[in-house]
Scaffold this motif. Structure first.
Motif, PDB file in Angstrom:
ATOM      1  N   ARG A  61       0.999 -12.051 -10.176  1.00  9.84           N
ATOM      2  CA  ARG A  61       1.720 -12.314 -11.423  1.00  9.84           C
ATOM      3  C   ARG A  61       2.523 -11.050 -11.702  1.00  9.84           C
ATOM      4  NH1 ARG A  61       2.538 -17.101 -12.629  1.00  9.84           N
ATOM      5  NH2 ARG A  61       2.668 -16.701 -14.833  1.00  9.84           N
ATOM      6  N   TRP A  62       3.761 -11.218 -12.120  1.00 11.49           N
ATOM      7  CA  TRP A  62       4.711 -10.112 -12.224  1.00 11.49           C
ATOM      8  C   TRP A  62       5.345 -10.103 -13.601  1.00 11.49           C
ATOM      9  CZ3 TRP A  62       5.540  -5.986  -9.608  1.00 11.49           C
ATOM     10  CH2 TRP A  62       6.770  -5.346  -9.619  1.00 11.49           C
ATOM     11  N   HIS A  63       5.231  -8.986 -14.312  1.00 14.64           N
ATOM     12  CA  HIS A  63       5.831  -8.896 -15.650  1.00 14.64           C
ATOM     13  C   HIS A  63       6.443  -7.523 -15.913  1.00 14.64           C
ATOM     14  CE1 HIS A  63       2.282  -6.726 -17.201  1.00 14.64           C
ATOM     15  NE2 HIS A  63       1.564  -7.594 -16.514  1.00 14.64           N
ATOM     16  N   LEU A  64       7.034  -6.925 -14.907  1.00  8.78           N
ATOM     17  CA  LEU A  64       7.681  -5.621 -15.067  1.00  8.78           C
ATOM     18  C   LEU A  64       8.701  -5.679 -16.207  1.00  8.78           C
ATOM     19  CD1 LEU A  64       8.334  -2.732 -14.071  1.00  8.78           C
ATOM     20  CD2 LEU A  64       9.939  -3.754 -12.482  1.00  8.78           C
ATOM     21  N   ARG A  65       8.537  -4.811 -17.164  1.00  5.81           N
ATOM     22  CA  ARG A  65       9.423  -4.690 -18.328  1.00  5.81           C
ATOM     23  C   ARG A  65       9.503  -5.981 -19.157  1.00  5.81           C
ATOM     24  NH1 ARG A  65      14.267  -1.375 -15.508  1.00  5.81           N
ATOM     25  NH2 ARG A  65      14.042  -3.067 -14.063  1.00  5.81           N
ATOM     26  N   GLN A  66       8.464  -6.813 -19.094  1.00  7.91           N
ATOM     27  CA  GLN A  66       8.398  -8.038 -19.888  1.00  7.91           C
ATOM     28  C   GLN A  66       7.000  -8.159 -20.479  1.00  7.91           C
ATOM     29  OE1 GLN A  66      10.594 -11.592 -18.247  1.00  7.91           O
ATOM     30  NE2 GLN A  66      10.021 -10.575 -16.359  1.00  7.91           N
ATOM     31  N   ASP A  67       6.864  -9.059 -21.453  1.00  8.82           N
ATOM     32  CA  ASP A  67       5.534  -9.350 -21.990  1.00  8.82           C
ATOM     33  C   ASP A  67       4.699 -10.020 -20.912  1.00  8.82           C
ATOM     34  OD1 ASP A  67       6.129  -8.388 -24.542  1.00  8.82           O
ATOM     35  OD2 ASP A  67       6.898 -10.337 -25.214  1.00  8.82           O
ATOM     36  N   ARG A  68       3.427  -9.728 -20.924  1.00  7.39           N
ATOM     37  CA  ARG A  68       2.484 -10.321 -19.968  1.00  7.39           C
ATOM     38  C   ARG A  68       2.554 -11.847 -20.000  1.00  7.39           C
ATOM     39  NH1 ARG A  68      -1.892  -7.527 -17.804  1.00  7.39           N
ATOM     40  NH2 ARG A  68      -1.475  -5.880 -19.275  1.00  7.39           N
ATOM     41  N   GLU A  69       2.797 -12.420 -21.171  1.00  6.68           N
ATOM     42  CA  GLU A  69       2.892 -13.880 -21.312  1.00  6.68           C
ATOM     43  C   GLU A  69       4.091 -14.451 -20.556  1.00  6.68           C
ATOM     44  OE1 GLU A  69       2.801 -11.838 -24.282  1.00  6.68           O
ATOM     45  OE2 GLU A  69       0.635 -11.874 -24.024  1.00  6.68           O
ATOM     46  N   GLU A 120       0.803  -1.222   0.000  1.00  2.00           N
ATOM     47  CA  GLU A 120       0.000   0.000   0.000  1.00  2.00           C
ATOM     48  C   GLU A 120       0.838   1.275   0.000  1.00  2.00           C
ATOM     49  OE1 GLU A 120      -3.678  -1.985   2.509  1.00  2.00           O
ATOM     50  OE2 GLU A 120      -2.072  -0.962   3.603  1.00  2.00           O
ATOM     51  N   ARG A 121       2.107   1.148   0.332  1.00  2.00           N
ATOM     52  CA  ARG A 121       2.981   2.326   0.372  1.00  2.00           C
ATOM     53  C   ARG A 121       4.248   2.085  -0.438  1.00  2.00           C
ATOM     54  NH1 ARG A 121       2.767   3.090   6.715  1.00  2.00           N
ATOM     55  NH2 ARG A 121       4.892   3.656   6.283  1.00  2.00           N
ATOM     56  N   THR A 122       4.090   1.323  -1.507  1.00  2.00           N
ATOM     57  CA  THR A 122       5.211   0.904  -2.347  1.00  2.00           C
ATOM     58  C   THR A 122       6.000   2.082  -2.895  1.00  2.00           C
ATOM     59  OG1 THR A 122       3.739  -0.906  -2.991  1.00  2.00           O
ATOM     60  CG2 THR A 122       5.819  -0.724  -4.178  1.00  2.00           C
ATOM     61  N   SER A 123       5.306   3.154  -3.233  1.00  2.00           N
ATOM     62  CA  SER A 123       5.969   4.322  -3.829  1.00  2.00           C
ATOM     63  C   SER A 123       7.016   4.934  -2.913  1.00  2.00           C
ATOM     64  CB  SER A 123       4.937   5.392  -4.187  1.00  2.00           C
ATOM     65  OG  SER A 123       4.014   4.891  -5.120  1.00  2.00           O
ATOM     66  N   LEU A 124       6.871   4.726  -1.603  1.00  2.00           N
ATOM     67  CA  LEU A 124       7.833   5.293  -0.655  1.00  2.00           C
ATOM     68  C   LEU A 124       9.215   4.676  -0.781  1.00  2.00           C
ATOM     69  CD1 LEU A 124       5.651   5.445   2.581  1.00  2.00           C
ATOM     70  CD2 LEU A 124       6.285   7.336   1.056  1.00  2.00           C
ATOM     71  N   TRP A 125       9.288   3.416  -1.223  1.00  2.00           N
ATOM     72  CA  TRP A 125      10.573   2.717  -1.201  1.00  2.00           C
ATOM     73  C   TRP A 125      11.006   2.141  -2.543  1.00  2.00           C
ATOM     74  CZ3 TRP A 125      10.512  -2.496  -2.370  1.00  2.00           C
ATOM     75  CH2 TRP A 125       9.278  -3.142  -2.303  1.00  2.00           C
ATOM     76  N   TRP A 126      10.118   2.042  -3.499  1.00  2.00           N
ATOM     77  CA  TRP A 126      10.470   1.395  -4.766  1.00  2.00           C
ATOM     78  C   TRP A 126      11.474   2.265  -5.524  1.00  2.00           C
ATOM     79  CZ3 TRP A 126       8.938  -3.413  -6.065  1.00  2.00           C
ATOM     80  CH2 TRP A 126       9.312  -3.863  -7.335  1.00  2.00           C
ATOM     81  N   PRO A 127      12.627   1.694  -5.929  1.00  5.79           N
ATOM     82  CA  PRO A 127      13.618   2.480  -6.682  1.00  5.79           C
ATOM     83  C   PRO A 127      13.049   2.923  -8.035  1.00  5.79           C
ATOM     84  CG  PRO A 127      14.557   0.397  -5.900  1.00  5.79           C
ATOM     85  CD  PRO A 127      13.078   0.328  -5.670  1.00  5.79           C
ATOM     86  N   LYS A 128      13.096   4.195  -8.309  1.00  9.27           N
ATOM     87  CA  LYS A 128      12.501   4.732  -9.542  1.00  9.27           C
ATOM     88  C   LYS A 128      13.154   4.133 -10.784  1.00  9.27           C
ATOM     89  CE  LYS A 128      10.070   7.344  -6.877  1.00  9.27           C
ATOM     90  NZ  LYS A 128       9.170   6.648  -6.013  1.00  9.27           N
ATOM     91  N   GLY A 129      14.434   3.780 -10.706  1.00  9.50           N
ATOM     92  CA  GLY A 129      15.120   3.168 -11.840  1.00  9.50           C
ATOM     93  C   GLY A 129      14.699   1.736 -12.100  1.00  9.50           C
ATOM     94  N   HIS A 130      14.002   1.138 -11.158  1.00  8.15           N
ATOM     95  CA  HIS A 130      13.521  -0.252 -11.295  1.00  8.15           C
ATOM     96  C   HIS A 130      12.051  -0.190 -11.715  1.00  8.15           C
ATOM     97  CE1 HIS A 130      14.164  -4.517 -10.523  1.00  8.15           C
ATOM     98  NE2 HIS A 130      12.951  -4.567 -10.001  1.00  8.15           N
ATOM     99  N   SER A 131      11.804   0.514 -12.824  1.00  9.53           N
ATOM    100  CA  SER A 131      10.446   0.740 -13.311  1.00  9.53           C
ATOM    101  C   SER A 131      10.499   0.812 -14.833  1.00  9.53           C
ATOM    102  CB  SER A 131       9.889   2.043 -12.734  1.00  9.53           C
ATOM    103  OG  SER A 131      10.608   3.154 -13.241  1.00  9.53           O
TER     104      SER A 131
END
Length: 153
Positions: free
Chosen positions: A81-89, A24-35
């Motif tokens: 399910r996690w697909h950051l910077r990848q195809d949904r498949e 719920e507070r991911t934005s506080l700690w998620w590295p902006k370069g890891h997006s």
């Protein structure tokens, strides 16, 4: 078949806080370069329900999907399910549990379905760069510290 990655550590805060910081507070700690966008003002959102989206939104309002919530059981369990910077498949599965433990919360992450993509080293490195930010966010303020150890040790 290669085993799933399993990571375990303890944060010195209650499970409610540990779950909230992750989901719920991911934005506080998620590295902006890891997006996707690397926008310094991005927000990260987990829609709090099974079937909910996981996405980033830039300051300009652009949205980039990262995944889909499979299980939402605060403060005990989260799966997606996690697909950051990848195809949904090519989505992988991440399951996180938050359990009361002496001194705080035992956090266990099981990351699977990446095996078919041959990305073990990439995923190990990704978690290694990500988790210190989460631990710091969990332990900021009155909640104390963390003990990072490989799972099962």
């Amino acid at each position: 078949m290669t085993e799933a990655l399993e990571l375990g550590f303890t944060v010195a805060c209650p499970p409610e806080h540990a779950f909230s910081v992750w989901a719920e507070r991911t934005s506080l700690w998620w590295p902006k370069g890891h997006s996707v966008s690397a926008d310094p003002g991005l927000t990260v959102t987990f829609e709090p329900r099974p079937g909910g989206r996981i996405f980033e939104r830039t300051r300009a309002g652009e949205e980039h999907d990262w995944g889909e919530v499979l299980e939402w059981d605060p403060p005990h369990r989260l799966a997606y399910r996690w697909h950051l910077r990848q195809d949904r498949e090519d989505a992988t599965r991440v399951e996180i549990t938050f359990a009361p433990a002496p001194g705080g919360t035992a956090v266990t992450i099981v990351h699977s379905d990446w095996q078919r993509l041959g990305q073990r080293k990439r995923n190990e490195q990704g978690w290694g760069g990500l988790l210190p930010h989460y631990v710091a966010a969990c332990t900021a303020g009155p909640h104390g510290g963390a003990d990072l150890r490989p799972a099962g040790r």
